[in-house]
Design an enzyme around this catalytic site. Structure first.
Site, PDB file in Angstrom:
ATOM      1  N   ASN A  85     -52.446  12.395  79.635  1.00  0.00           N
ATOM      2  CA  ASN A  85     -53.815  12.584  80.109  1.00  0.00           C
ATOM      3  C   ASN A  85     -53.903  13.089  81.538  1.00  0.00           C
ATOM      4  O   ASN A  85     -54.805  13.857  81.873  1.00  0.00           O
ATOM      5  CB  ASN A  85     -54.602  11.286  79.955  1.00  0.00           C
ATOM      6  CG  ASN A  85     -54.959  11.001  78.508  1.00  0.00           C
ATOM      7  OD1 ASN A  85     -54.924  11.892  77.665  1.00  0.00           O
ATOM      8  ND2 ASN A  85     -55.297   9.756  78.208  1.00  0.00           N
ATOM      9  N   GLN A 129     -45.024  12.165  72.893  1.00  0.00           N
ATOM     10  CA  GLN A 129     -45.579  10.825  72.720  1.00  0.00           C
ATOM     11  C   GLN A 129     -46.842  10.689  73.554  1.00  0.00           C
ATOM     12  O   GLN A 129     -46.879  11.094  74.717  1.00  0.00           O
ATOM     13  CB  GLN A 129     -44.550   9.778  73.163  1.00  0.00           C
ATOM     14  CG  GLN A 129     -45.023   8.348  73.030  1.00  0.00           C
ATOM     15  CD  GLN A 129     -43.915   7.378  73.365  1.00  0.00           C
ATOM     16  OE1 GLN A 129     -42.837   7.430  72.784  1.00  0.00           O
ATOM     17  NE2 GLN A 129     -44.165   6.484  74.321  1.00  0.00           N
ATOM     18  N   HIS A 130     -47.877  10.087  72.958  1.00  0.00           N
ATOM     19  CA  HIS A 130     -49.164  10.037  73.646  1.00  0.00           C
ATOM     20  C   HIS A 130     -49.187   8.912  74.685  1.00  0.00           C
ATOM     21  O   HIS A 130     -49.998   7.980  74.627  1.00  0.00           O
ATOM     22  CB  HIS A 130     -50.302   9.871  72.647  1.00  0.00           C
ATOM     23  CG  HIS A 130     -51.646  10.185  73.237  1.00  0.00           C
ATOM     24  ND1 HIS A 130     -52.109  11.475  73.406  1.00  0.00           N
ATOM     25  CD2 HIS A 130     -52.615   9.390  73.729  1.00  0.00           C
ATOM     26  CE1 HIS A 130     -53.294  11.453  73.960  1.00  0.00           C
ATOM     27  NE2 HIS A 130     -53.629  10.188  74.178  1.00  0.00           N
ATOM     28  N   VAL A 132     -50.195   7.269  78.031  1.00  0.00           N
ATOM     29  CA  VAL A 132     -51.372   7.384  78.883  1.00  0.00           C
ATOM     30  C   VAL A 132     -51.264   6.375  80.012  1.00  0.00           C
ATOM     31  O   VAL A 132     -50.336   5.564  80.060  1.00  0.00           O
ATOM     32  CB  VAL A 132     -52.670   7.162  78.070  1.00  0.00           C
ATOM     33  CG1 VAL A 132     -52.790   8.198  76.965  1.00  0.00           C
ATOM     34  CG2 VAL A 132     -52.718   5.752  77.478  1.00  0.00           C
ATOM     35  N   GLU A 136     -47.880   2.876  76.790  1.00  0.00           N
ATOM     36  CA  GLU A 136     -46.821   3.780  76.357  1.00  0.00           C
ATOM     37  C   GLU A 136     -47.111   4.442  75.012  1.00  0.00           C
ATOM     38  O   GLU A 136     -46.713   5.576  74.761  1.00  0.00           O
ATOM     39  CB  GLU A 136     -45.486   3.011  76.256  1.00  0.00           C
ATOM     40  CG  GLU A 136     -44.931   2.540  77.586  1.00  0.00           C
ATOM     41  CD  GLU A 136     -44.343   3.674  78.400  1.00  0.00           C
ATOM     42  OE1 GLU A 136     -43.931   4.686  77.803  1.00  0.00           O
ATOM     43  OE2 GLU A 136     -44.305   3.559  79.634  1.00  0.00           O
ATOM     44  N   ASP A 144     -55.611  14.327  70.545  1.00  0.00           N
ATOM     45  CA  ASP A 144     -56.054  14.585  71.918  1.00  0.00           C
ATOM     46  C   ASP A 144     -55.017  15.379  72.726  1.00  0.00           C
ATOM     47  O   ASP A 144     -55.368  16.157  73.619  1.00  0.00           O
ATOM     48  CB  ASP A 144     -56.322  13.273  72.670  1.00  0.00           C
ATOM     49  CG  ASP A 144     -57.062  12.230  71.863  1.00  0.00           C
ATOM     50  OD1 ASP A 144     -56.715  12.027  70.686  1.00  0.00           O
ATOM     51  OD2 ASP A 144     -57.971  11.586  72.419  1.00  0.00           O
ATOM     52  N   ARG A 207     -64.711  13.173  68.214  1.00  0.00           N
ATOM     53  CA  ARG A 207     -64.267  13.829  69.447  1.00  0.00           C
ATOM     54  C   ARG A 207     -62.802  14.249  69.340  1.00  0.00           C
ATOM     55  O   ARG A 207     -62.418  15.305  69.861  1.00  0.00           O
ATOM     56  CB  ARG A 207     -64.493  12.940  70.672  1.00  0.00           C
ATOM     57  CG  ARG A 207     -64.241  13.695  71.973  1.00  0.00           C
ATOM     58  CD  ARG A 207     -64.849  13.034  73.200  1.00  0.00           C
ATOM     59  NE  ARG A 207     -64.377  11.690  73.418  1.00  0.00           N
ATOM     60  CZ  ARG A 207     -65.141  10.604  73.341  1.00  0.00           C
ATOM     61  NH1 ARG A 207     -66.425  10.714  73.014  1.00  0.00           N
ATOM     62  NH2 ARG A 207     -64.638   9.413  73.556  1.00  0.00           N
ATOM     63  N   ASN A 209     -61.319  15.307  66.685  1.00  0.00           N
ATOM     64  CA  ASN A 209     -61.358  16.569  65.947  1.00  0.00           C
ATOM     65  C   ASN A 209     -61.848  17.711  66.834  1.00  0.00           C
ATOM     66  O   ASN A 209     -61.368  18.839  66.727  1.00  0.00           O
ATOM     67  CB  ASN A 209     -62.250  16.430  64.715  1.00  0.00           C
ATOM     68  CG  ASN A 209     -61.493  15.979  63.491  1.00  0.00           C
ATOM     69  OD1 ASN A 209     -61.065  16.787  62.666  1.00  0.00           O
ATOM     70  ND2 ASN A 209     -61.271  14.670  63.375  1.00  0.00           N
ATOM     71  N   TRP A 211     -61.306  18.148  69.915  1.00  0.00           N
ATOM     72  CA  TRP A 211     -60.265  18.636  70.820  1.00  0.00           C
ATOM     73  C   TRP A 211     -59.506  19.796  70.173  1.00  0.00           C
ATOM     74  O   TRP A 211     -59.058  20.719  70.862  1.00  0.00           O
ATOM     75  CB  TRP A 211     -59.295  17.526  71.215  1.00  0.00           C
ATOM     76  CG  TRP A 211     -59.885  16.424  72.043  1.00  0.00           C
ATOM     77  CD1 TRP A 211     -59.726  15.070  71.861  1.00  0.00           C
ATOM     78  CD2 TRP A 211     -60.722  16.548  73.206  1.00  0.00           C
ATOM     79  NE1 TRP A 211     -60.417  14.374  72.820  1.00  0.00           N
ATOM     80  CE2 TRP A 211     -61.034  15.254  73.653  1.00  0.00           C
ATOM     81  CE3 TRP A 211     -61.234  17.642  73.900  1.00  0.00           C
ATOM     82  CZ2 TRP A 211     -61.836  15.020  74.771  1.00  0.00           C
ATOM     83  CZ3 TRP A 211     -62.044  17.413  75.011  1.00  0.00           C
ATOM     84  CH2 TRP A 211     -62.332  16.109  75.436  1.00  0.00           C
TER      85      TRP A 211
END
Length: 359
Positions: A85, A129-130, A132, A136, A144, A207, A209, A211
């Protein structure tokens, strides 16, 4: 509506975003505020990108002054830890570098792009890996990520002629489409967990979707002619999504926060993102012109939800992934930077509708 009316509306929405604070007192769960425009996070990154789009369209010096001032202030304060992010503001910084030729900006972008390519945590099959701020999310990919990080990598690839960056962006788009597409609807599930091999209940969050819808039309601008196969694949995926969006669009032009759950509330940031992507896709010839009406319904719905002071209403707060539909239904509504920003993107596209919005 005349072009000058749209420009005036942009100024109101933009000014409101620049001065946004947590006036509603919503409890922020993110370690770094995603409401206050002064902080460095994904929400502010989307806001900056919306303003950059407007600057590119109008060359309004006040907009560039705000962008450079924002980056100078945050660079002086010190940048946050690197994650999916916090990469997002750098997408706009690549453009500010081009406008100003300030090498410091490019150096920051290079450092972070190298970190994404070589050091960002990965899932199986080398997915980003998301990760943020504060969480983790081990083994997880979220839709996103494509807007928050992958657009930046593609942009850096084009800016520097780095084909390895472009190749990485292609891999991430293909991998996310592979694991997040809901085969029943053509929409996207919010995320996938490689550890548990599951899709968190296959929840098709609006939201998330959006992105893809709003991001892929700009991503296609960054891919060279040598990537026609990838472009075709992504456009086909976009068309499948838009067919479903047309089916589930509320009669008032909005979309529900849970797209296929007509009992969930309608949500403005997703609607703005969908309308932007649909209208641009039609203009670029990616999808048939018949979908223009769907995009226009979304645009008109958003215009009706811009208050007198420029606040975009009916926007949901940041939404963590969950396998519970109820967790999405109860996310609070409040003014948000990305609600303002996705509306800014939509307004810049509306400026190009010469047959409907004249001078």
């Amino acid at each position: 509506m005349k072009r000058n009316d749209l420009l005036s509306l942009f100024e109101k929405v933009s000014y409101r975003m620049q001065n946004l604070e947590n006036e509603t007192g919503v409890s922020e769960v993110c370690p770094i505020s995603i409401i206050d425009m002064g902080t460095w996070e994904w929400a502010q990154g989307v806001g900056l990108y919306g303003m950059q789009k407007y600057y590119a369209e109008t060359k309004n010096q006040n907009v560039l002054d705000f962008l450079t001032g924002w980056f100078e202030s945050n660079i002086q304060k010190g940048l946050p830890e690197k994650n999916i992010n916090t990469v997002c503001p750098l997408l706009t910084l690549t453009y500010v570098y081009e406008y100003t030729q300030d090498k410091r900006y490019l150096d920051i972008c290079k450092e972070w792009a190298e970190w994404v390519l070589h050091d960002m945590p990965r899932t199986e099959e080398m997915g980003l890996q998301h990760i943020v701020s504060g969480v983790e999310n081990d083994g997880q990919i979220w839709i996103d990520t494509l807007f928050m990080t992958v657009l930046f990598m593609a942009r850096m690839g084009k800016l520097l002629g780095r084909q390895d960056y472009v190749a990485e962006s292609i891999r991430q788009f293909l991998l996310h489409v592979k694991y997040l597409t809901n085969k029943k609807t053509g929409l996207f599930n919010h995320g996938f967990d490689f550890n548990g091999r599951h899709s968190f209940g296959e929840i098709q969050w609006a939201r998330g979707n959006s992105w893809y819808t709003s991001g892929v039309v700009d991503y296609l601008d960054l891919l060279g002619e040598e990537h026609q196969g990838v472009k075709g694949f992504l456009v086909d995926t976009l068309l499948a999504q838009i067919k479903a969006l047309e089916h589930y669009q509320h009669e008032n032009g909005m979309w529900h926060t849970l797209i296929i759950d007509r009992e969930s509330y309608v949500e403005a940031s997703a609607t703005a993102g969908f309308a932007y992507g649909i209208l641009k896709a039609v203009r670029m010839g990616y999808i048939p012109d018949k979908y223009r009406e769907c995009g226009m319904k979304g645009l008109n719905a958003i215009l009706e939800r811009i208050s007198e002071d420029g606040t975009v209403t009916e926007v949901s707060y940041g939404t963590a992934i969950s396998d519970s539909l109820e967790d999405y239904r109860v996310v609070p509504i409040c003014p948000m930077t990305y609600g303002q920003a996705l509306t800014l993107l939509l307004l810049t596209e509306a400026l190009k509708l010469e047959d409907l919005y004249g001078n």
